[in-house]
Design a protein around this motif. Structure first.
Motif, PDB file in Angstrom:
ATOM      1  N   THR A  79       0.718  -1.003   0.147  1.00 29.67           N
ATOM      2  CA  THR A  79      -0.068  -0.561   0.020  1.00 29.67           C
ATOM      3  C   THR A  79       0.841   1.659   0.493  1.00 29.67           C
ATOM      4  OG1 THR A  79      -1.574  -1.168   0.915  1.00 29.67           O
ATOM      5  CG2 THR A  79      -2.051   1.107   1.278  1.00 29.67           C
TER       6      THR A  79
ATOM      7  N   THR B  85       2.644   1.906  -3.472  1.00 33.02           N
ATOM      8  CA  THR B  85       0.820   2.057  -3.997  1.00 33.02           C
ATOM      9  C   THR B  85       1.322   3.239  -4.112  1.00 33.02           C
ATOM     10  OG1 THR B  85       0.178   0.158  -4.220  1.00 33.02           O
ATOM     11  CG2 THR B  85      -1.172   2.271  -4.819  1.00 33.02           C
ATOM     12  N   ASN B  86       0.329   4.263  -2.861  1.00 29.25           N
ATOM     13  CA  ASN B  86       0.944   5.530  -2.827  1.00 29.25           C
ATOM     14  C   ASN B  86       2.182   6.277  -3.078  1.00 29.25           C
ATOM     15  OD1 ASN B  86      -1.509   5.318  -1.500  1.00 29.25           O
ATOM     16  ND2 ASN B  86      -0.956   5.130   1.008  1.00 29.25           N
TER      17      ASN B  86
ATOM     18  N   ALA C  86       1.998   6.399  -7.009  1.00 31.11           N
ATOM     19  CA  ALA C  86       0.820   7.533  -6.958  1.00 31.11           C
ATOM     20  C   ALA C  86       1.258   9.021  -7.066  1.00 31.11           C
ATOM     21  CB  ALA C  86      -0.019   7.606  -6.420  1.00 31.11           C
TER      22      ALA C  86
ATOM     23  N   LYS D 293      -3.674   8.522 -10.551  1.00 33.20           N
ATOM     24  CA  LYS D 293      -4.322   8.510  -9.459  1.00 33.20           C
ATOM     25  C   LYS D 293      -4.068   7.045  -8.403  1.00 33.20           C
ATOM     26  CE  LYS D 293      -8.446  10.464 -11.778  1.00 33.20           C
ATOM     27  NZ  LYS D 293     -10.143  10.124 -12.120  1.00 33.20           N
ATOM     28  N   LYS D 294      -4.650   6.467  -7.095  1.00 33.27           N
ATOM     29  CA  LYS D 294      -4.419   5.599  -6.921  1.00 33.27           C
ATOM     30  C   LYS D 294      -4.660   4.232  -7.031  1.00 33.27           C
ATOM     31  CE  LYS D 294      -3.689   8.152  -1.762  1.00 33.27           C
ATOM     32  NZ  LYS D 294      -4.211   8.073  -1.067  1.00 33.27           N
ATOM     33  N   GLU D 295      -5.295   4.163  -7.502  1.00 26.26           N
ATOM     34  CA  GLU D 295      -6.325   3.370  -8.438  1.00 26.26           C
ATOM     35  C   GLU D 295      -5.201   2.375  -9.675  1.00 26.26           C
ATOM     36  OE1 GLU D 295      -8.302   5.320  -7.907  1.00 26.26           O
ATOM     37  OE2 GLU D 295      -9.186   5.156  -5.499  1.00 26.26           O
TER      38      GLU D 295
ATOM     39  N   ALA E 151      -1.676   1.312  -8.551  1.00 29.44           N
ATOM     40  CA  ALA E 151      -2.328  -0.005  -7.607  1.00 29.44           C
ATOM     41  C   ALA E 151      -1.782  -0.317  -8.914  1.00 29.44           C
ATOM     42  CB  ALA E 151      -3.764   0.121  -7.072  1.00 29.44           C
TER      43      ALA E 151
END
Length: 94
Positions: free
Chosen positions: A4, A7-8, A11, A17-19, A22
């Motif tokens: 996580t 991923t952040n 981003a 975007k975070k999605e 990810a």
């Protein structure tokens, strides 16, 4: 750093975007996993090399009982850090 947090960080550095980040992180990890499972080597210049190493079968000892056990041969993932990564990490002051 966990997945996580990675991923952040992706981003934040890419403006995705975070999605989306990810999805990118998951795609990279999946591609790397598939390559290693196929026995391929992954070389990321400046970062390092991921490879698959063979570990031969051996006889070992159960530390609890002292009984001899057979450890089967297996393949395992391995990582060797590249020079640039080693140099950056060597500057760490912990």
């Amino acid at each position: 750093m966990n997945k996580t947090e990675l991923t952040n960080a992706v981003a934040a550095k890419t403006g995705l975007k975070k999605e989306q980040a990810a999805g990118a992180v998951n795609a990279v990890l999946e591609a790397m996993t598939e390559a290693l499972a196929a026995g391929d080597k992954i070389q990321l210049v400046g970062f390092g090399t991921f490879s698959v190493k063979y570990r031969a079968a051996k006889e070992s000892k159960n530390p609890r009982t002292g009984e001899k056990i057979k450890v089967p041969a297996t393949y395992r993932p391995a990582f060797s850090a590249g020079r640039s990564l080693k140099e950056v990490v060597a500057k760490y002051k912990g």
